[in-house]
Motif scaffolding. Sequence first.
Motif, PDB file in Angstrom:
ATOM      1  N   ILE A   1       5.227   4.994  -3.551  1.00 41.78           N
ATOM      2  CA  ILE A   1       5.497   6.362  -3.146  1.00 41.78           C
ATOM      3  C   ILE A   1       5.524   7.311  -4.342  1.00 41.78           C
ATOM      4  O   ILE A   1       5.110   8.458  -4.248  1.00 41.78           O
ATOM      5  N   SER A   2       6.004   6.848  -5.482  1.00 43.19           N
ATOM      6  CA  SER A   2       6.098   7.732  -6.645  1.00 43.19           C
ATOM      7  C   SER A   2       4.725   8.055  -7.222  1.00 43.19           C
ATOM      8  O   SER A   2       4.497   9.183  -7.688  1.00 43.19           O
ATOM      9  N   LEU A   3       3.786   7.109  -7.193  1.00 43.63           N
ATOM     10  CA  LEU A   3       2.442   7.409  -7.686  1.00 43.63           C
ATOM     11  C   LEU A   3       1.765   8.448  -6.806  1.00 43.63           C
ATOM     12  O   LEU A   3       1.111   9.381  -7.311  1.00 43.63           O
ATOM     13  N   ALA A   4       1.916   8.315  -5.491  1.00 44.42           N
ATOM     14  CA  ALA A   4       1.333   9.310  -4.586  1.00 44.42           C
ATOM     15  C   ALA A   4       1.939  10.686  -4.823  1.00 44.42           C
ATOM     16  O   ALA A   4       1.230  11.701  -4.844  1.00 44.42           O
ATOM     17  N   LEU A   5       3.245  10.736  -5.021  1.00 46.42           N
ATOM     18  CA  LEU A   5       3.890  12.021  -5.268  1.00 46.42           C
ATOM     19  C   LEU A   5       3.457  12.625  -6.599  1.00 46.42           C
ATOM     20  O   LEU A   5       3.194  13.830  -6.694  1.00 46.42           O
ATOM     21  N   PHE A   6       3.390  11.799  -7.631  1.00 46.99           N
ATOM     22  CA  PHE A   6       3.053  12.309  -8.964  1.00 46.99           C
ATOM     23  C   PHE A   6       1.637  12.884  -8.982  1.00 46.99           C
ATOM     24  O   PHE A   6       1.418  14.017  -9.440  1.00 46.99           O
ATOM     25  N   VAL A   7       0.679  12.119  -8.495  1.00 44.54           N
ATOM     26  CA  VAL A   7      -0.706  12.594  -8.483  1.00 44.54           C
ATOM     27  C   VAL A   7      -0.862  13.772  -7.529  1.00 44.54           C
ATOM     28  O   VAL A   7      -1.564  14.752  -7.819  1.00 44.54           O
ATOM     29  N   GLY A   8      -0.192  13.716  -6.387  1.00 45.28           N
ATOM     30  CA  GLY A   8      -0.315  14.794  -5.413  1.00 45.28           C
ATOM     31  C   GLY A   8       0.255  16.108  -5.894  1.00 45.28           C
ATOM     32  O   GLY A   8      -0.306  17.184  -5.622  1.00 45.28           O
ATOM     33  N   ILE A   9       1.375  16.064  -6.618  1.00 43.16           N
ATOM     34  CA  ILE A   9       1.954  17.302  -7.143  1.00 43.16           C
ATOM     35  C   ILE A   9       1.026  17.931  -8.171  1.00 43.16           C
ATOM     36  O   ILE A   9       0.811  19.159  -8.176  1.00 43.16           O
ATOM     37  N   LEU A  10       0.456  17.117  -9.047  1.00 46.76           N
ATOM     38  CA  LEU A  10      -0.494  17.649 -10.022  1.00 46.76           C
ATOM     39  C   LEU A  10      -1.716  18.259  -9.331  1.00 46.76           C
ATOM     40  O   LEU A  10      -2.140  19.377  -9.650  1.00 46.76           O
ATOM     41  N   ALA A  11      -2.286  17.522  -8.380  1.00 44.30           N
ATOM     42  CA  ALA A  11      -3.464  18.032  -7.679  1.00 44.30           C
ATOM     43  C   ALA A  11      -3.130  19.260  -6.845  1.00 44.30           C
ATOM     44  O   ALA A  11      -3.924  20.216  -6.774  1.00 44.30           O
ATOM     45  N   GLY A  12      -1.959  19.273  -6.211  1.00 44.87           N
ATOM     46  CA  GLY A  12      -1.573  20.416  -5.401  1.00 44.87           C
ATOM     47  C   GLY A  12      -1.353  21.671  -6.221  1.00 44.87           C
ATOM     48  O   GLY A  12      -1.732  22.776  -5.796  1.00 44.87           O
ATOM     49  N   THR A  13      -0.753  21.536  -7.384  1.00 39.73           N
ATOM     50  CA  THR A  13      -0.567  22.695  -8.255  1.00 39.73           C
ATOM     51  C   THR A  13      -1.909  23.250  -8.710  1.00 39.73           C
ATOM     52  O   THR A  13      -2.132  24.466  -8.716  1.00 39.73           O
TER      53      THR A  13
END
Length: 406
Positions: free
Chosen positions: A279-291
């Motif tokens: 879950i943390s990898l999905a959140l980390f990559v997703g936050i970067l991509a979303g920003t």
Amino acid sequence: MSATLAQLGNSLHDGTRSAPIVRRRRLWYLISVAAVLVLGTLAVLRGPNLGIEFTGGSEFQISGVQDTSQTAARDIVREHVPDSEPKVTVLGGSTVRVQTEQLDSAQTSSLASDLAAGYDVESSAVSTSYIGPVWSQDITQKMLRGVLVFLVLVAIGMALYFRDLRASGAAMIALIHDMLLTAAVYGVVGFEITPSTVIGFLTILGYSLYDTIVVFDKVRENTAGMRVLNGPDYADRVELAANQTLVRSLNTSVVALLPVGSILVIGAFVLGAGTLKDISLALFVGILAGTYSSVFLAPGLLVDLHRLTSRAPRGPVDPAPRTTLAERRAAQERIASGTADDASDGGPEEGTDGGNGDDEATDDAPDDAPDAPVSVDSSPDVPPARRVQPRRSTRSGRSHSRRGQR
């Protein structure tokens, strides 16, 4: 440092400084497409690492082991199931997880005993679980259905909120970009895709949408009252909105990435907890991509969608009607002032011989001569008030003609 960031934020907000977000939007498009293609190709070549929840099978967890070598587990599994390639993972520092294809009860019991003997632990230290193919297929379908329903509802909600299908379309394109990029990174890294990964995906979708809505709200505020939404002025205002929310987006992302990054490091390298890692990898990559997508992709997409779908307004937009009205008023004032001057000079009155050329011409005309035609200037630039003077002159002439008949 904080003062410098504050000054930068103020200069971006008031427009004295401007990052080329919309002006260089094709560069950001190219970077996104290249990243998705390269990472996606590597992920496809490596293949997805689906968890047992999506594939089905048997799982064994051996806890309290001294040697976490994966070779021993692979050799033991191949003795029982020669055609199967087990998936062995080390969780933490003293737990080994072994996943195999579907086994019956006898095979499961025999393999658990051999794994306990191979790692020199008691039989009670080996836990077994089984996930059937029906359950795994059902959860896969529910995952895909949930993501599709989420995307449809979000698209409808954003279209109703902004009252603009183009804003909803730009947000959806940015959201799909975030999903593809996160999935590609997952495939390249090789982390196992589990239900925790799906939860992380849904979380980053909400985060990305929230950031995009903040930017589009500022765009709507800056472009309120504009009629032309496909010109350079609209693009400039969209870029100003993106710059005004840039520092805010970066601050929010940094605050969110710090705890998520800590969970990723602890879960992946310290504890080896599969759920935290997924879950943390999905959140980390997703936050970067979303920003990145909400600041650099979504505003440019909104401008391009307006240019492709907006129609230019018919006729002059704003200045032309005001200029014509001013000219008409000025012409009327000039006519009124000229009429007042004629009256002050003593123009011809009805019943009195004024002695001007027009009156003499009228007196000399034969009795049965037709009346002189009234000359009216049909030029569109001359206001209607100019027609008053000739009519008065004609009436005066007719009065003198009738007096001559008498």
